[in-house]
Design an enzyme around this catalytic site. Structure first.
Site, PDB file in Angstrom:
ATOM      1  N   ARG A  82     -10.257 -11.579   2.260  1.00  0.00           N
ATOM      2  CA  ARG A  82     -11.137 -12.636   1.750  1.00  0.00           C
ATOM      3  C   ARG A  82     -10.474 -14.004   1.831  1.00  0.00           C
ATOM      4  O   ARG A  82     -11.153 -15.025   1.936  1.00  0.00           O
ATOM      5  CB  ARG A  82     -11.569 -12.292   0.311  1.00  0.00           C
ATOM      6  CG  ARG A  82     -10.451 -12.223  -0.672  1.00  0.00           C
ATOM      7  CD  ARG A  82     -10.807 -11.440  -1.932  1.00  0.00           C
ATOM      8  NE  ARG A  82     -10.807  -9.996  -1.701  1.00  0.00           N
ATOM      9  CZ  ARG A  82     -11.128  -9.085  -2.614  1.00  0.00           C
ATOM     10  NH1 ARG A  82     -11.497  -9.455  -3.835  1.00  0.00           N
ATOM     11  NH2 ARG A  82     -11.099  -7.799  -2.316  1.00  0.00           N
ATOM     12  N   LYS A 117       0.838  -1.198   0.000  1.00  0.00           N
ATOM     13  CA  LYS A 117       0.000   0.000   0.000  1.00  0.00           C
ATOM     14  C   LYS A 117       0.875   1.250   0.000  1.00  0.00           C
ATOM     15  O   LYS A 117       2.015   1.207   0.469  1.00  0.00           O
ATOM     16  CB  LYS A 117      -0.858   0.031   1.284  1.00  0.00           C
ATOM     17  CG  LYS A 117      -1.987  -0.970   1.338  1.00  0.00           C
ATOM     18  CD  LYS A 117      -2.757  -0.838   2.642  1.00  0.00           C
ATOM     19  CE  LYS A 117      -3.877  -1.858   2.753  1.00  0.00           C
ATOM     20  NZ  LYS A 117      -4.943  -1.699   1.748  1.00  0.00           N
TER      21      LYS A 117
HETATM   22  N1  BES Z   1      -7.961  -3.774   4.555  1.00  0.00           N
HETATM   23  C1  BES Z   1      -8.163  -3.405   3.217  1.00  0.00           C
HETATM   24  C2  BES Z   1      -9.459  -2.619   3.001  1.00  0.00           C
HETATM   25  C3  BES Z   1      -9.549  -1.284   3.706  1.00  0.00           C
HETATM   26  C4  BES Z   1      -9.284  -0.120   3.032  1.00  0.00           C
HETATM   27  C5  BES Z   1      -9.963  -1.214   5.022  1.00  0.00           C
HETATM   28  C6  BES Z   1      -9.399   1.099   3.666  1.00  0.00           C
HETATM   29  C7  BES Z   1     -10.085   0.009   5.647  1.00  0.00           C
HETATM   30  C8  BES Z   1      -9.806   1.159   4.971  1.00  0.00           C
HETATM   31  C9  BES Z   1      -8.226  -4.628   2.322  1.00  0.00           C
HETATM   32  O1  BES Z   1      -7.446  -5.691   2.724  1.00  0.00           O
HETATM   33  C10 BES Z   1      -7.720  -4.217   0.986  1.00  0.00           C
HETATM   34  O2  BES Z   1      -6.590  -3.856   0.892  1.00  0.00           O
HETATM   35  N2  BES Z   1      -8.572  -4.304  -0.051  1.00  0.00           N
HETATM   36  C11 BES Z   1      -8.185  -3.939  -1.367  1.00  0.00           C
HETATM   37  C12 BES Z   1      -8.701  -4.994  -2.308  1.00  0.00           C
HETATM   38  C13 BES Z   1      -8.176  -4.870  -3.708  1.00  0.00           C
HETATM   39  C14 BES Z   1      -6.696  -5.109  -3.743  1.00  0.00           C
HETATM   40  C15 BES Z   1      -8.899  -5.861  -4.583  1.00  0.00           C
HETATM   41  C16 BES Z   1      -8.779  -2.580  -1.679  1.00  0.00           C
HETATM   42  O3  BES Z   1      -9.904  -2.311  -1.256  1.00  0.00           O
HETATM   43  O4  BES Z   1      -8.097  -1.788  -2.311  1.00  0.00           O
HETATM   44 MN    MN Z   2      -5.454  -5.494   2.057  1.00  0.00          MN
END
Ligand code: BES
Ligand code: MN
Ligand code: ZN
Length: 502
Positions: free
Chosen positions: A354, A280
């Site tokens: 997931r 990230k």
């Molecule tokens: N933990 C994150 C989602 C999240 C984002 C929680 C902001 C709280 C605040 C999750 O694991 C994630 O990174 N999801 C990705 C999925 C994508 C890579 C398909 C996302 O939402 O960008």
């Molecule tokens: Mn994530």
């Protein structure tokens, strides 16, 4: 905090501050307001309707020496339009009052019932609102910590008849409010403190304290069970992952129980989500300590359920892991074999939630779950769709979805249903494996839910995506910035109404 009901006139209650709600457009010409106006020497008619107090939500007027009433202060709090006033408004108005009064050094407060909402539900909501309102995520501050305390809360209802139903409602509110704050405390913990091992330890303490049974699966046991998805995510971390399983045996303990029904709550417990190899951006990454808020809500709900003792069997599962990049981390292109036997192509290591939920859902089924409800800070896409106001609800069984929506509405938590048409399934088809872990940017919340659905299969299942609602980043009069504990009130209400609470 000492909390008690009083079935008597507001003017006799002996507290530092008496709190009265004012609706928009209201005049002090009848009922409680008229009486209060007279007792206070027309203080209300002077102030209500001025810019200071029009009754808009969170308008506040703090009055000193309010005449012939016993309390030493009078706090008027705007409650908005009378026909929009809901259980949620009760919590917020109570939280607003509590936070305001604490800031003035007030130690005891009384809330006067003025709406005709259900007596027990609103008493419960008021207690929850006060307890949640007073929570501060300041455990790690050595300066400017909130040291002031409100230690006595009185609920005044002249129409209650007897104290009995109020006492029940107060107890429920207290148990649930404390459970919510407990979960918020967990979400606020830095990941260096709250590792998967430490989360398991906190769960063990909770189980011991409230009489739940607990089983903590370690990596060797997960390997035996073939939990390749959960273990895959954990591979990049030095911290071993855990699958924490709590059990509340409700039906066995009580007559009239719904035999054979076993509800599983499954909560995402990523104690830190760096994104892994698909790392990230730095901006905001510190927030990813709260990626275990689904697990915290699960633990909070189980704790409350253990105290409220509904006659239904419940298990709470918390798959817990870090998501880290390292030489041993799982990588895009890897294929993981989940416990269910399905193979998963990893497109993006940041879609880890997931993966860990997939194995936890399969394990819940193995334990005999007849219905599954999961909570997860699963997708950034949910905030794009719904902002930070509503969480998303999806599921494979419309009756069960409706039941959860009803439970949420009753306690004032907001969930908006997103569709799950078959068409979305195409987006997670893989050329290499049975399924892939990312469907791309479009419809991100739905494709994530679709992924989970592949593991719930035919078991009635509901998914709550709380990524946008688990952390409050704007200042609110009724609550501190920080973790919200969203989901717990809905879960506890759902389960306690199923099992006819004691
Ligand atoms: N933990 C994150 C989602 C999240 C984002 C929680 C902001 C709280 C605040 C999750 O694991 C994630 O990174 N999801 C990705 C999925 C994508 C890579 C398909 C996302 O939402 O960008
Ligand atoms: Mn994530
Ligand atoms: Zn995550």
């Amino acid at each position: 905090m000492e909390i008690k009901p009083e079935v008597r006139k507001f003017s006799d209650v002996d507290v530092d501050a008496l709190v009265v709600s004012i609706f928009e457009g209201e005049r002090p010409d009848q009922g409680v307001l008229k009486e209060l106006d007279e007792l206070s020497g027309q203080m209300l008619s002077q102030i209500i309707g001025t810019e200071e107090m029009r009754g808009r939500v969170a308008d506040i007027a703090y009055l000193h020496q309010p005449g012939k009433i016993r309390s030493r202060r009078l706090l008027l709090v705007g409650a908005g339009k009378a026909d929009e006033f809901s259980i949620d408004s009760v919590s917020r108005y109570a939280g607003t009052a509590a936070r305001f009064l604490r800031s003035k050094g007030v130690r005891s407060m009384a809330l006067v019932r003025r709406s005709n909402l259900d007596l027990e539900l609103s008493a419960q909501a008021a207690v929850e609102g006060v307890l949640m309102g007073l929570f501060e995520p300041d455990q790690y501050k050595t300066r400017d910590r909130e040291e002031r305390q409100i230690d006595r809360l009185v609920l005044v209802a002249s129409d209650a008849g007897s104290e009995e139903p109020m006492l029940r409602a107060i107890n429920r509110g207290k148990v649930i409010g404390e459970a919510v704050n407990f979960a918020r405390g967990l979400s606020n913990e830095p990941s260096s403190v709250l590792t998967p091992t430490e989360l398991a330890e906190r769960a063990r303490q909770t189980a011991d304290q409230f009489g739940l049974t607990i089983d903590i699966l370690d990596e060797p046991r997960m390997k035996e069970l073939g939990m390749g998805a959960l273990l895959g995510v954990a591979r990049g971390s030095d911290e071993p992952c855990k699958l924490i399983v709590l059990r509340y045996p409700g039906a066995g303990a009580r007559a009239g129980a719904r035999d054979g029904d076993l509800i599983a709550i499954v909560g995402k417990g990523i104690t830190f989500d760096s994104g892994g190899i698909s790392i990230k951006p730095a901006d905001g990454m510190e927030k990813m300590k709260y990626d275990m808020s689904g697990a915290a809500a699960t633990l909070g709900a189980m704790r409350a359920i253990a105290q409220l003792k509904p006659s239904v069997d419940v298990i709470g599962l918390m798959p817990a892991s870090e998501n880290m990049p390292s030489g041993s981390a799982y990588k895009p292109g890897d294929v993981l074999r989940a416990m269910s036997g399905k193979t998963i192509e990893v497109i993006n290591t940041d879609a880890e939630g997931r993966l860990i939920l997939a194995d936890a859902i399969t394990y819940a089924k193995k334990l005999g779950a007849t219905r599954i409800i999961d909570l997860a800070t699963l997708t950034g896409a949910v905030s794009v769709a719904l902002g930070t106001v509503y969480a998303a609800i999806l599921g494979n069984d419309q009756n069960f979805v409706n039941e959860v929506r009803k439970a949420a509405a009753a306690v004032g938590e907001r969930f908006w249903q997103l569709p799950m048409d078959e068409d979305y399934r195409d987006l997670i088809k893989s050329d290499i494996a049975d399924i892939k872990n990312s469907g791309g940017r479009y419809g991100g919340t739905i494709t994530a839910a679709y992924f989970l659905r592949e593991f719930a299969e035919n078991t009635p299942w509901v998914h709550l995506d709380i990524a946008g609602t688990a952390w409050e980043s704007d200042k609110k009069p009724y609550t501190a910035k920080g973790p919200t504990g969203v989901g717990i009130r809905t879960l506890v209400n759902l389960i306690c109404n199923e099992g006819h609470p004691a």
